[in-house]
Design a protein around this motif. Structure first.
Motif, short mmCIF file in Angstrom:
data_model
loop_
_atom_site.label_atom_id
_atom_site.label_comp_id
_atom_site.label_asym_id
_atom_site.label_seq_id
_atom_site.Cartn_x
_atom_site.Cartn_y
_atom_site.Cartn_z
N PHE A 65 0.82 -1.21 0.00
CA PHE A 65 0.00 0.00 0.00
C PHE A 65 0.86 1.27 0.00
N THR A 66 0.27 2.36 -0.46
CA THR A 66 0.94 3.65 -0.41
C THR A 66 1.03 4.11 1.05
N GLU A 67 1.88 5.11 1.31
CA GLU A 67 2.03 5.64 2.68
C GLU A 67 0.70 6.21 3.18
N GLU A 68 -0.05 6.88 2.29
CA GLU A 68 -1.33 7.46 2.70
C GLU A 68 -2.32 6.37 3.12
N ALA A 69 -2.35 5.28 2.35
CA ALA A 69 -3.24 4.17 2.68
C ALA A 69 -2.84 3.54 4.01
N LYS A 70 -1.52 3.38 4.22
CA LYS A 70 -1.04 2.80 5.48
C LYS A 70 -1.43 3.67 6.67
N ASP A 71 -1.26 4.97 6.54
CA ASP A 71 -1.62 5.88 7.64
C ASP A 71 -3.07 5.68 8.06
N SER A 72 -3.93 5.63 7.07
CA SER A 72 -5.36 5.45 7.33
C SER A 72 -5.64 4.10 7.99
N LEU A 73 -5.00 3.05 7.49
CA LEU A 73 -5.24 1.71 8.02
C LEU A 73 -4.73 1.55 9.45
N TYR A 74 -3.56 2.11 9.75
CA TYR A 74 -3.03 2.00 11.12
C TYR A 74 -4.02 2.63 12.11
N LYS A 75 -4.60 3.76 11.74
CA LYS A 75 -5.57 4.42 12.63
C LYS A 75 -6.83 3.57 12.79
N LYS A 76 -7.28 2.97 11.68
CA LYS A 76 -8.49 2.13 11.75
C LYS A 76 -8.23 0.86 12.56
N PHE A 77 -7.06 0.26 12.39
CA PHE A 77 -6.74 -0.93 13.17
C PHE A 77 -6.68 -0.58 14.67
N ASN A 78 -6.07 0.56 14.99
CA ASN A 78 -5.99 0.97 16.39
C ASN A 78 -7.39 1.14 16.99
N ALA A 79 -8.28 1.78 16.23
CA ALA A 79 -9.65 2.00 16.71
C ALA A 79 -10.41 0.69 16.92
N SER A 80 -9.99 -0.37 16.23
CA SER A 80 -10.69 -1.65 16.31
C SER A 80 -10.22 -2.53 17.47
N LEU A 81 -9.16 -2.11 18.16
CA LEU A 81 -8.63 -2.88 19.27
C LEU A 81 -9.18 -2.39 20.61
N ILE A 82 -9.27 -3.30 21.59
CA ILE A 82 -9.55 -2.87 22.95
C ILE A 82 -8.28 -2.18 23.48
N LYS A 83 -8.40 -1.46 24.58
CA LYS A 83 -7.22 -0.85 25.20
C LYS A 83 -6.23 -1.96 25.58
N GLU A 84 -4.98 -1.75 25.23
CA GLU A 84 -3.89 -2.71 25.44
C GLU A 84 -4.01 -3.96 24.56
N GLY A 85 -4.91 -3.91 23.57
CA GLY A 85 -4.95 -4.96 22.55
C GLY A 85 -3.71 -4.87 21.67
N VAL A 86 -3.45 -5.92 20.90
CA VAL A 86 -2.17 -6.02 20.17
C VAL A 86 -2.39 -6.12 18.66
#
Length: 257
Positions: free
Chosen positions: A208-229
Motif C-alpha cells: 500500500f501507499t504511505e497514505e493508505a497505510k496511515d489510514s489503516l493504522y488508525k483504523k486498526f488501532n480503533a478496532s482494538l480494545i485498550k492494550e490490545g495487540v
C-alpha cells in the motif's frame, strides 16, 4: 474508454470498488502487466475489456492483485514471540479472545492462530474473524485442504493433532475450522469491526501507499480494545507507532495505548 494504467485504475474502481491507486503503482503495474502479457493481451485497454465481461478472468485478476502467498506458522520465530511474550498478558483472566486475521489469504494464518490459542483456551471459546478481498482465496480457506509445502513450519505435535493426510494433501481438523469465521472484506473501503484483543495483518501493508497505510493504522488501532495487540509482518515495522496510538511491545507487535 480505458487507454492506460490510470484509466484502468478508475475503471476497476467503478466496477469493483477496489481502489488500485492506494497500492504502490510500480509494483502493481508490473504484476498486472506480466499477467496480461502472459495471456496474450498487449494493453490495459484490451485486458480490461476481457475481465469486465468474464467472471473467471476477473477472479484471476483479483487473485494476482492480492498476492496469495501463505503457509502455516509463517516466520515461525514470530509465532514463538506471540506465544511466549504477548499471549500471557492478553489471556490473563480471560475465558475468550476476540481475534482478527486481516488479509488472511487462503486461511493458513487464522488456522495457525486457532491451533496456537487452543493450547491455552478451549477452541469453543475462540472467536477468530478472517477476512480477505479475494473470494477464491476464501473458498480455498473454507475447504481447508493444503499441500505439504504449506505445513513446512508446523510443529510435529500440532501436525499430528490437527491435520489428516489425504494422499499428498493435508486436511485441517473440523474443530479448528469451526473456530474461524471467513468473510469477504476490502480493507481499504469497508468498515472494521471493534473490540478485538488481537489483530494480525502480515505481509500486505507493504503493497500500500504511505497514505493508505496511515489510514489503516488508525483504523486498526480503533478496532482494538485498550492494550490490545497489532501483529504485523517481518518487513512492516512501524517506525512511529505513537502517532497511531500504539507503542512497541516487541519487534512487530504493537500495543494500543
Amino acid at each position: 474508454m480505458v487507454n492506460d494504467y490510470g484509466d484502468f485504475v478508475q475503471a476497476i474502481k467503478r466496477k469493483t470498488a477496489i481502489d488500485l491507486s492506494l497500492y504502490k503503482e510500480a509494483q502493481m503495474k508490473r504484476r498486472l502487466t506480466a499477467l496480461y502479457e502472459k495471456k496474450g493481451y498487449s494493453s490495459f485497454h484490451d485486458y480490461y475489456k476481457v475481465i469486465s465481461s468474464d467472471e473467471k478472468q476477473m477472479a484471476e485478476f483479483l487473485d494476482r492483485m492480492t498476492i496469495n502467498v501463505s503457509e502455516f506458522y509463517r516466520n515461525y520465530k514470530r509465532w514463538e514471540v506471540l506465544e511466549t511474550n504477548i499471549l500471557p498478558r492478553l489471556i490473563k483472566g480471560k475465558r475468550t479472545l476476540k481475534v482478527w486475521s486481516a488479509a488472511c489469504s487462503t486461511g493458513e494464518e487464522p488456522y495457525t492462530l486457532a491451533m496456537l490459542l487452543s493450547k491455552y483456551l478451549p477452541l469453543t471459546s475462540l472467536d477468530i474473524l478472517a477476512t480477505d478481498l479475494d473470494g477464491n482465496a476464501l473458498q480455498r480457506a473454507r475447504h481447508a485442504i493444503y499441500p505439504e509445502r504449506s505445513l513446512a513450519e508446523v510443529p510435529p505435535e500440532i501436525k499430528q493433532k490437527y491435520f489428516t493426510a489425504e494422499g499428498s494433501l493435508y486436511k485441517v481438523d473440523d474443530r479448528i475450522k469451526q473456530a474461524v469465521t471467513f468473510k469477504k472484506q476490502n480493507l481499504l473501503a469497508d468498515p472494521f469491526d471493534a473490540e478485538f484483543d488481537l489483530i494480525v495483518c502480515r505481509n500486505v501493508m507493504i503493497y500500500f501507499t504511505e497514505e493508505a497505510k496511515d489510514s489503516l493504522y488508525k483504523k486498526f488501532n480503533a478496532s482494538l480494545i485498550k492494550e490490545g495487540v497489532f501483529f504485523v509482518g517481518s518487513t512492516e515495522q512501524i517506525f512511529n507507532p505513537g502517532q497511531y496510538g500504539f507503542q512497541s511491545e516487541d519487534t512487530f507487535f504493537y500495543k494500543k495505548v
